[in-house]
Design a protein around this motif. Structure first.
Motif, PDB file in Angstrom:
ATOM      1  N   LYS A 155       0.851  -1.187   0.000  1.00 42.00           N
ATOM      2  CA  LYS A 155       0.000   0.000   0.000  1.00 42.00           C
ATOM      3  C   LYS A 155       0.885   1.235   0.000  1.00 42.00           C
ATOM      4  CE  LYS A 155      -3.924  -2.259   1.841  1.00 42.00           C
ATOM      5  NZ  LYS A 155      -4.826  -2.476   2.910  1.00 42.00           N
ATOM      6  N   VAL A 156       0.604   2.136  -0.921  1.00 45.72           N
ATOM      7  CA  VAL A 156       1.365   3.365  -1.081  1.00 45.72           C
ATOM      8  C   VAL A 156       0.459   4.529  -0.715  1.00 45.72           C
ATOM      9  CG1 VAL A 156       2.634   4.815  -2.700  1.00 45.72           C
ATOM     10  CG2 VAL A 156       2.687   2.321  -2.968  1.00 45.72           C
ATOM     11  N   TYR A 157       0.894   5.336   0.274  1.00 42.77           N
ATOM     12  CA  TYR A 157       0.130   6.490   0.732  1.00 42.77           C
ATOM     13  C   TYR A 157       0.943   7.759   0.541  1.00 42.77           C
ATOM     14  CZ  TYR A 157      -2.940   3.281   3.319  1.00 42.77           C
ATOM     15  OH  TYR A 157      -3.819   2.293   3.660  1.00 42.77           O
ATOM     16  N   THR A 158       0.251   8.884   0.349  1.00 46.07           N
ATOM     17  CA  THR A 158       0.923  10.177   0.409  1.00 46.07           C
ATOM     18  C   THR A 158       1.194  10.470   1.875  1.00 46.07           C
ATOM     19  OG1 THR A 158      -1.098  11.474   0.677  1.00 46.07           O
ATOM     20  CG2 THR A 158      -0.374  11.015  -1.599  1.00 46.07           C
ATOM     21  N   THR A 159       2.031  11.460   2.140  1.00 48.61           N
ATOM     22  CA  THR A 159       2.281  11.831   3.536  1.00 48.61           C
ATOM     23  C   THR A 159       1.043  12.451   4.174  1.00 48.61           C
ATOM     24  OG1 THR A 159       3.217  13.937   2.810  1.00 48.61           O
ATOM     25  CG2 THR A 159       4.763  12.128   3.241  1.00 48.61           C
ATOM     26  N   GLY A 160       0.076  12.860   3.353  1.00 49.56           N
ATOM     27  CA  GLY A 160      -1.187  13.376   3.866  1.00 49.56           C
ATOM     28  C   GLY A 160      -2.190  12.286   4.182  1.00 49.56           C
ATOM     29  N   GLY A 161      -1.837  11.020   3.905  1.00 48.77           N
ATOM     30  CA  GLY A 161      -2.697   9.900   4.251  1.00 48.77           C
ATOM     31  C   GLY A 161      -3.572   9.373   3.132  1.00 48.77           C
ATOM     32  N   ALA A 162      -3.466   9.936   1.924  1.00 44.08           N
ATOM     33  CA  ALA A 162      -4.288   9.461   0.808  1.00 44.08           C
ATOM     34  C   ALA A 162      -3.671   8.201   0.197  1.00 44.08           C
ATOM     35  CB  ALA A 162      -4.410  10.545  -0.255  1.00 44.08           C
ATOM     36  N   LEU A 163      -4.490   7.197  -0.023  1.00 44.47           N
ATOM     37  CA  LEU A 163      -4.033   5.969  -0.655  1.00 44.47           C
ATOM     38  C   LEU A 163      -3.791   6.230  -2.137  1.00 44.47           C
ATOM     39  CD1 LEU A 163      -3.481   2.900  -0.431  1.00 44.47           C
ATOM     40  CD2 LEU A 163      -5.910   2.563  -0.969  1.00 44.47           C
ATOM     41  N   THR A 188       9.948  -5.402  -8.236  1.00 44.35           N
ATOM     42  CA  THR A 188       8.785  -4.743  -8.826  1.00 44.35           C
ATOM     43  C   THR A 188       9.036  -3.247  -8.835  1.00 44.35           C
ATOM     44  OG1 THR A 188       7.319  -6.446  -7.948  1.00 44.35           O
ATOM     45  CG2 THR A 188       6.291  -4.390  -8.662  1.00 44.35           C
ATOM     46  N   SER A 189       8.644  -2.599  -9.911  1.00 43.46           N
ATOM     47  CA  SER A 189       8.757  -1.149 -10.026  1.00 43.46           C
ATOM     48  C   SER A 189       7.358  -0.571 -10.175  1.00 43.46           C
ATOM     49  CB  SER A 189       9.621  -0.801 -11.245  1.00 43.46           C
ATOM     50  OG  SER A 189       9.762   0.588 -11.362  1.00 43.46           O
ATOM     51  N   LEU A 190       6.994   0.363  -9.283  1.00 39.79           N
ATOM     52  CA  LEU A 190       5.691   1.014  -9.343  1.00 39.79           C
ATOM     53  C   LEU A 190       5.879   2.458  -9.802  1.00 39.79           C
ATOM     54  CD1 LEU A 190       4.101  -0.122  -5.958  1.00 39.79           C
ATOM     55  CD2 LEU A 190       3.692  -1.077  -8.221  1.00 39.79           C
ATOM     56  N   PRO A 191       5.392   2.827 -10.989  1.00 41.25           N
ATOM     57  CA  PRO A 191       5.538   4.209 -11.437  1.00 41.25           C
ATOM     58  C   PRO A 191       4.631   5.152 -10.629  1.00 41.25           C
ATOM     59  CG  PRO A 191       4.301   2.931 -13.045  1.00 41.25           C
ATOM     60  CD  PRO A 191       4.744   1.980 -11.978  1.00 41.25           C
ATOM     61  N   VAL A 192       5.214   6.246 -10.134  1.00 43.05           N
ATOM     62  CA  VAL A 192       4.479   7.268  -9.385  1.00 43.05           C
ATOM     63  C   VAL A 192       5.088   8.629  -9.706  1.00 43.05           C
ATOM     64  CG1 VAL A 192       3.769   5.773  -7.460  1.00 43.05           C
ATOM     65  CG2 VAL A 192       5.944   6.992  -7.351  1.00 43.05           C
ATOM     66  N   ASN A 193       4.359   9.680  -9.376  1.00 44.59           N
ATOM     67  CA  ASN A 193       4.883  11.034  -9.535  1.00 44.59           C
ATOM     68  C   ASN A 193       5.942  11.309  -8.478  1.00 44.59           C
ATOM     69  OD1 ASN A 193       3.120  11.657 -11.664  1.00 44.59           O
ATOM     70  ND2 ASN A 193       1.498  12.209 -10.235  1.00 44.59           N
ATOM     71  N   ALA A 194       6.766  12.300  -8.733  1.00 41.45           N
ATOM     72  CA  ALA A 194       7.771  12.712  -7.750  1.00 41.45           C
ATOM     73  C   ALA A 194       7.075  13.126  -6.460  1.00 41.45           C
ATOM     74  CB  ALA A 194       8.601  13.861  -8.301  1.00 41.45           C
ATOM     75  N   GLY A 195       7.692  12.815  -5.325  1.00 39.72           N
ATOM     76  CA  GLY A 195       7.132  13.188  -4.037  1.00 39.72           C
ATOM     77  C   GLY A 195       7.580  12.245  -2.946  1.00 39.72           C
ATOM     78  N   MET A 196       6.999  12.422  -1.772  1.00 41.67           N
ATOM     79  CA  MET A 196       7.301  11.576  -0.621  1.00 41.67           C
ATOM     80  C   MET A 196       6.096  10.671  -0.367  1.00 41.67           C
ATOM     81  SD  MET A 196       8.489  12.589   3.250  1.00 41.67           S
ATOM     82  CE  MET A 196       9.554  13.836   2.607  1.00 41.67           C
ATOM     83  N   TYR A 197       6.371   9.394  -0.127  1.00 45.04           N
ATOM     84  CA  TYR A 197       5.319   8.408   0.069  1.00 45.04           C
ATOM     85  C   TYR A 197       5.619   7.553   1.294  1.00 45.04           C
ATOM     86  CZ  TYR A 197       4.137   9.559  -4.746  1.00 45.04           C
ATOM     87  OH  TYR A 197       3.786  10.230  -5.888  1.00 45.04           O
ATOM     88  N   ILE A 198       4.575   6.925   1.808  1.00 39.50           N
ATOM     89  CA  ILE A 198       4.700   5.926   2.865  1.00 39.50           C
ATOM     90  C   ILE A 198       4.290   4.601   2.224  1.00 39.50           C
ATOM     91  CG2 ILE A 198       4.019   5.199   5.172  1.00 39.50           C
ATOM     92  CD1 ILE A 198       5.394   7.996   5.011  1.00 39.50           C
ATOM     93  N   VAL A 199       5.230   3.645   2.204  1.00 40.26           N
ATOM     94  CA  VAL A 199       4.993   2.348   1.572  1.00 40.26           C
ATOM     95  C   VAL A 199       5.181   1.269   2.630  1.00 40.26           C
ATOM     96  CG1 VAL A 199       5.686   0.783  -0.269  1.00 40.26           C
ATOM     97  CG2 VAL A 199       5.913   3.251  -0.596  1.00 40.26           C
ATOM     98  N   ASN A 200       4.091   0.649   3.042  1.00 39.25           N
ATOM     99  CA  ASN A 200       4.140  -0.381   4.094  1.00 39.25           C
ATOM    100  C   ASN A 200       5.012   0.074   5.270  1.00 39.25           C
ATOM    101  OD1 ASN A 200       2.715  -1.739   2.130  1.00 39.25           O
ATOM    102  ND2 ASN A 200       3.781  -3.655   2.405  1.00 39.25           N
ATOM    103  N   LYS A 201       4.735   1.256   5.794  1.00 33.93           N
ATOM    104  CA  LYS A 201       5.380   1.852   6.973  1.00 33.93           C
ATOM    105  C   LYS A 201       6.810   2.342   6.725  1.00 33.93           C
ATOM    106  CE  LYS A 201       2.625  -0.757  10.261  1.00 33.93           C
ATOM    107  NZ  LYS A 201       2.635  -1.608  11.429  1.00 33.93           N
ATOM    108  N   ASN A 202       7.219   2.471   5.465  1.00 26.03           N
ATOM    109  CA  ASN A 202       8.549   2.971   5.132  1.00 26.03           C
ATOM    110  C   ASN A 202       8.422   4.273   4.358  1.00 26.03           C
ATOM    111  OD1 ASN A 202      10.493   0.587   5.773  1.00 26.03           O
ATOM    112  ND2 ASN A 202       8.748  -0.339   4.741  1.00 26.03           N
TER     113      ASN A 202
END
Length: 83
Positions: free
Chosen positions: A45-53, A64-78
């Motif tokens: 699960k990939v979340y923004t730092t604001g909590g949006a999934l 595995t490579s997951l394409p996303v926009n530039a930014g900071m994310y929380i991925v399984n508590k990391n």
């Protein structure tokens, strides 16, 4: 925001910023993607730092490579930074 169980999310309580606690799952940020290394299939699960999934996917063992926009994310508590 709501989590996967229907509970209201108002903030992030814990973030592991030092290292991946689970040696079976490692995650890092890259240019335009999140790189995942898993020893066995798992849910990610990939979340923004604001909590949006952002993404909820099941990855198979291996890389595995997951394409996303530039930014900071929380991925399984990391915490992950993507450029």
């Amino acid at each position: 925001f709501m989590d996967e169980e229907g509970n209201e999310v108002t903030h992030i309580k814990n973030v592991n910023t030092d290292r991946n606690e689970n040696s079976e799952f490692k995650v890092s940020g890259s240019n335009g993607s999140i790189e995942i290394s898993a020893e066995k299939a798992c849910d990610v699960k990939v979340y923004t730092t604001g909590g949006a999934l952002v993404k909820a996917v099941r990855v198979e063992a291996g890389q595995t490579s997951l394409p996303v926009n530039a930014g900071m994310y929380i991925v399984n508590k990391n915490k992950v930074v993507v450029k």
